[in-house]
Motif scaffolding. Structure first.
Motif, PDB file in Angstrom:
ATOM      1  N   ASN A  76     -28.171  -7.376   2.288  1.00 32.90           N
ATOM      2  CA  ASN A  76     -29.422  -6.643   1.708  1.00 32.90           C
ATOM      3  C   ASN A  76     -29.618  -7.183   0.804  1.00 32.90           C
ATOM      4  N   GLY A  77     -29.534  -8.548  -0.552  1.00 35.45           N
ATOM      5  CA  GLY A  77     -29.665  -8.538  -1.208  1.00 35.45           C
ATOM      6  C   GLY A  77     -28.665  -8.949  -2.580  1.00 35.45           C
ATOM      7  N   GLN A  78     -27.208  -8.429  -1.766  1.00 34.34           N
ATOM      8  CA  GLN A  78     -26.274  -8.844  -2.950  1.00 34.34           C
ATOM      9  C   GLN A  78     -25.260  -9.386  -1.718  1.00 34.34           C
ATOM     10  N   PRO A  79     -24.302 -10.113  -2.960  1.00 34.12           N
ATOM     11  CA  PRO A  79     -23.540 -11.229  -2.315  1.00 34.12           C
ATOM     12  C   PRO A  79     -21.808 -10.207  -2.257  1.00 34.12           C
ATOM     13  N   GLY A  80     -22.015  -9.361  -3.016  1.00 31.78           N
ATOM     14  CA  GLY A  80     -20.461  -8.271  -2.694  1.00 31.78           C
ATOM     15  C   GLY A  80     -19.215  -8.368  -4.069  1.00 31.78           C
ATOM     16  N   ASP A  81     -18.930  -8.070  -3.579  1.00 36.68           N
ATOM     17  CA  ASP A  81     -17.443  -7.387  -4.208  1.00 36.68           C
ATOM     18  C   ASP A  81     -16.876  -9.085  -4.672  1.00 36.68           C
ATOM     19  N   LEU A  82     -16.888  -9.724  -3.107  1.00 37.56           N
ATOM     20  CA  LEU A  82     -15.528 -10.591  -3.306  1.00 37.56           C
ATOM     21  C   LEU A  82     -16.223 -11.958  -4.160  1.00 37.56           C
ATOM     22  N   TYR A  83     -17.817 -11.521  -4.792  1.00 38.43           N
ATOM     23  CA  TYR A  83     -17.939 -12.752  -6.131  1.00 38.43           C
ATOM     24  C   TYR A  83     -17.719 -12.293  -7.070  1.00 38.43           C
ATOM     25  N   ASN A  84     -17.550 -13.784  -7.865  1.00 38.10           N
ATOM     26  CA  ASN A  84     -17.587 -12.738  -9.380  1.00 38.10           C
ATOM     27  C   ASN A  84     -19.018 -12.217 -10.457  1.00 38.10           C
ATOM     28  N   CYS A  85     -19.718 -12.868  -9.340  1.00 46.23           N
ATOM     29  CA  CYS A  85     -21.118 -12.058 -10.239  1.00 46.23           C
ATOM     30  C   CYS A  85     -21.905 -11.298  -9.516  1.00 46.23           C
ATOM     31  N   SER A  86     -20.946 -10.704  -9.380  1.00 43.98           N
ATOM     32  CA  SER A  86     -22.477  -9.244  -8.290  1.00 43.98           C
ATOM     33  C   SER A  86     -21.426  -8.411  -7.799  1.00 43.98           C
ATOM     34  N   SER A  87     -20.254  -7.514  -8.045  1.00 47.71           N
ATOM     35  CA  SER A  87     -19.462  -6.819  -7.798  1.00 47.71           C
ATOM     36  C   SER A  87     -19.809  -5.338  -8.096  1.00 47.71           C
ATOM     37  N   LYS A  88     -21.013  -5.335  -9.998  1.00 50.16           N
ATOM     38  CA  LYS A  88     -21.580  -3.825  -9.726  1.00 50.16           C
ATOM     39  C   LYS A  88     -22.793  -4.067  -9.079  1.00 50.16           C
ATOM     40  N   GLY A  89     -23.744  -5.013  -8.253  1.00 46.61           N
ATOM     41  CA  GLY A  89     -24.543  -4.666  -7.136  1.00 46.61           C
ATOM     42  C   GLY A  89     -24.069  -4.658  -5.684  1.00 46.61           C
ATOM     43  N   THR A  90     -22.908  -4.221  -5.758  1.00 41.36           N
ATOM     44  CA  THR A  90     -22.427  -4.358  -3.903  1.00 41.36           C
ATOM     45  C   THR A  90     -23.618  -2.721  -3.457  1.00 41.36           C
ATOM     46  N   VAL A  91     -23.685  -3.172  -2.228  1.00 38.26           N
ATOM     47  CA  VAL A  91     -24.835  -2.519  -1.233  1.00 38.26           C
ATOM     48  C   VAL A  91     -23.933  -1.313  -1.291  1.00 38.26           C
ATOM     49  N   LYS A  92     -24.286  -0.273  -2.049  1.00 36.99           N
ATOM     50  CA  LYS A  92     -23.297   1.294  -0.326  1.00 36.99           C
ATOM     51  C   LYS A  92     -24.230   1.739   0.346  1.00 36.99           C
ATOM     52  N   ASP A 178     -21.183 -23.433   3.713  1.00 38.88           N
ATOM     53  CA  ASP A 178     -20.756 -21.965   3.031  1.00 38.88           C
ATOM     54  C   ASP A 178     -19.419 -21.522   3.540  1.00 38.88           C
ATOM     55  N   ASN A 179     -18.253 -22.089   3.020  1.00 37.28           N
ATOM     56  CA  ASN A 179     -16.684 -20.239   3.289  1.00 37.28           C
ATOM     57  C   ASN A 179     -17.181 -19.055   2.595  1.00 37.28           C
ATOM     58  N   THR A 180     -17.705 -18.675   2.449  1.00 40.31           N
ATOM     59  CA  THR A 180     -17.424 -18.166   1.790  1.00 40.31           C
ATOM     60  C   THR A 180     -18.072 -16.259   2.602  1.00 40.31           C
ATOM     61  N   THR A 181     -17.446 -14.954   1.770  1.00 39.09           N
ATOM     62  CA  THR A 181     -17.712 -13.908   2.674  1.00 39.09           C
ATOM     63  C   THR A 181     -18.835 -12.700   1.745  1.00 39.09           C
ATOM     64  N   THR A 182     -19.381 -12.024   1.933  1.00 37.25           N
ATOM     65  CA  THR A 182     -20.289 -10.906   2.088  1.00 37.25           C
ATOM     66  C   THR A 182     -20.162 -10.026   2.024  1.00 37.25           C
ATOM     67  N   THR A 183     -19.812  -9.007   1.403  1.00 34.78           N
ATOM     68  CA  THR A 183     -19.410  -7.693   1.166  1.00 34.78           C
ATOM     69  C   THR A 183     -20.660  -6.790   1.103  1.00 34.78           C
ATOM     70  N   ALA A 184     -20.451  -5.246   1.778  1.00 35.26           N
ATOM     71  CA  ALA A 184     -21.017  -4.349   1.402  1.00 35.26           C
ATOM     72  C   ALA A 184     -20.221  -3.141   1.677  1.00 35.26           C
ATOM     73  N   ILE A 185     -20.324  -1.757   1.247  1.00 34.08           N
ATOM     74  CA  ILE A 185     -19.761  -0.665   1.560  1.00 34.08           C
ATOM     75  C   ILE A 185     -19.511   0.325   2.298  1.00 34.08           C
ATOM     76  N   LEU A 186     -18.823   1.357   3.144  1.00 29.95           N
ATOM     77  CA  LEU A 186     -19.007   2.046   3.947  1.00 29.95           C
ATOM     78  C   LEU A 186     -18.655   3.006   3.285  1.00 29.95           C
ATOM     79  N   GLU A 187     -19.003   3.904   2.381  1.00 28.63           N
ATOM     80  CA  GLU A 187     -18.639   5.058   1.616  1.00 28.63           C
ATOM     81  C   GLU A 187     -18.797   6.518   2.748  1.00 28.63           C
ATOM     82  N   TYR A 188     -17.664   7.217   2.471  1.00 25.68           N
ATOM     83  CA  TYR A 188     -17.626   8.400   3.292  1.00 25.68           C
ATOM     84  C   TYR A 188     -18.015   9.594   2.208  1.00 25.68           C
ATOM     85  N   LYS A 189     -19.087  10.412   2.388  1.00 19.33           N
ATOM     86  CA  LYS A 189     -19.629  11.161   1.640  1.00 19.33           C
ATOM     87  C   LYS A 189     -18.813  12.726   2.043  1.00 19.33           C
TER      88      LYS A 189
END
Length: 475
Positions: A76-92, A178-189
């Motif tokens: 959803n447009g965000q690389p995720g936690d495993l990239y140095n530049c984008s951890s703050k924008g990780t999709v939740k 590209d041997n990287t991994t993108t992530t989002a976060i499944l977050e229990y409410k």
């Protein structure tokens, strides 16, 4: 259902708003209330370049080499936690404990098939390519570009945060990716998790190795239709189509900078040794309807011009396909079978083959050279899945069937964007049937004049130096 085609469309945002609603699932045992996520009903893994992706395509076209690999993948447009530049924008993605949710996973990458998973959660597959399937449970998905998979996921784990992850399935041996991994976060409410979990590291997700063909194949073979389906049996048109890459020798007088493929060549691709060239002056449909000569020929072969050991060591004499705009004619209502045979020309890989204008039944797939005497016994003629994209396995084959009941001109091509640019495509001209409902509609009165269309095509093609199949075909 719209499928984006062409580089610029695939970089358009893919999003929608969800609503609480009852979703019909074709199984009494899965009669549950489903909730679309209000902010993330779709999860869309994709590729990202630190630059203009059109420039990536233009450079590859100009040099004859493979395109530069992406700098990251995104969800959803965000690389995720495993990239140095984008951890703050990780999709939740928020979930309520105990609820079952419906997610649509869409691979919107240009050139990469992807594995997808959610840490510690099972995914129940209920749909693919906008068709229901017989539900089955898996821990990992594999999707080619443009493919969609609908899954049910139940929030049945201890309240915490769990990684949603995607990475490459790169089946071409030795090819860069590209041997990287993108992530989002499944977050229990929950009250306990909202504060405590927010600062905790999500549970890690396990993904297959980048070259895990066994997992990709096992996943593809699980698909079935929910019930018995009307598979065409008495076949009118039986085609055997090889799909694969190739290398063209550097043209005489060309500069070395324009021949940067292996050993000073240029990459190409073909079906049945015909490398498809998209016409630049008229659309295929316009040329067909108006009888404009010289735009295409109807001599696409129903079988390879030369039979060979498709998945073995292929003679270098077959590595240079003939260029042309060759199409295949079908009568309205024809029952069609297509054997899609992968080859090992230059390198073998998994090819997601997509057909415009149609869904089709995938009867079987396997490895090696297709043998009609033995492999026909493997056909599922009862409940094969209805798809619009078939994965042709590495050094293998896939068999599809459909009824040609949608008149017009319909492209069939590899859904890896670079491959269609190299020519891995053909088109079916389906003739009109009887009456208005079986006939292609006349063009609208305000359709631009041919000169205007030609100018627009010229501008778009000059901007991209690339073949856009979306310019001339409806989906």
């Amino acid at each position: 259902m719209h499928i984006a085609h062409g580089s610029e469309q695939l970089f358009t945002a893919l999003s929608s708003f969800g609503l609480k609603q009852e979703i019909p699932i074709p199984s009494p045992s899965l009669s549950v209330k489903l909730l679309f996520f209000l902010s993330h009903p779709n999860l869309v893994p994709s590729e990202w370049w630190d630059g203009n992706p059109i420039d990536v395509v233009r450079q590859a076209t100009r040099t004859g080499a493979a395109p530069n690999v992406s700098d990251a993948y995104t969800i959803n447009g965000q690389p995720g936690d495993l990239y140095n530049c984008s951890s703050k924008g990780t999709v939740k993605v928020p979930v309520v404990p105990g609820e079952t949710n419906l997610l649509r996973v869409i691979n919107s990458a240009l050139n990469q098939e992807l594995f997808f998973t959610v840490a510690n959660h099972k995914l129940t597959v209920v749909g693919a390519d906008a068709s229901y399937v017989k539900p089955f449970t898996t821990s990992v998905l594999m999707l080619g570009p443009g493919q969609t998979t609908d899954v049910l996921i139940t929030a049945d784990q201890p309240p915490a945060r769990y990684y949603i992850a995607a990475r490459a399935y790169a089946s071409a041996q030795g090819a860069p990716f590209d041997n990287t991994t993108t992530t989002a976060i499944l977050e229990y409410k929950t009250a306990s998790c909202t504060g405590k979990c927010a600062s905790t590291k999500p549970v890690s997700a396990s993904l297959p190795a980048f070259n895990d063909t066994a997992t990709a194949t096992a996943f593809a073979k699980k698909f079935r239709s929910p019930k018995k389906v009307p598979v065409p049996t008495d076949i009118d048109e039986s085609l055997f189509i090889t799909v694969g890459l190739g290398l063209n020798n550097c043209p005489k007088g060309a500069r070395a900078r324009n021949c940067q493929g292996p050993s000073g060549t240029r990459f190409t691709a073909s079906m049945n040794n015909a490398s498809f060239v998209l016409p630049s002056n008229f659309s295929l449909l316009q040329a067909h309807q108006q009888g404009i000569p010289g735009v295409f020929t109807t001599d696409f072969p129903a079988a390879p011009p030369v039979k060979f050991d498709y998945t073995g060591n292929v003679s270098r004499s077959l590595w240079q396909p003939a260029r042309g705009t060759k199409v295949y004619k079908l009568k309205y209502g024809a029952r069609v079978q297509v054997v899609l045979q992968g080859t090992s020309i230059f390198t073998a890989e998994n090819h997601p083959i997509h057909l415009h204008g149609y869904d089709f039944y995938i009867l079987a797939e396997g490895f090696g050279n297709f043998n009609p005497k033995t492999d026909a016994a493997k056909f599922n003629l009862v409940d094969p899945p209805l798809r619009n994209t078939a994965s042709v396995p590495v050094k293998g084959w896939s068999v599809i069937r459909f009824v040609a009941d949608n008149p017009g001109v319909w492209l069939m091509h590899c859904h890896l964007d670079v491959h269609i640019g190299w020519g891995l495509a053909t088109a079916f001209i389906v003739e009109n049937g009887v009456g208005e409902l079986e006939t292609v509609e006349h063009p609208p009165a305000d359709l631009p004049f041919e000169k205007d269309v030609a100018i627009c095509l010229h501008v778009l093609l000059s901007l991209s130096d690339h073949q856009f199949d979306g310019l001339h075909l409806s989906v």
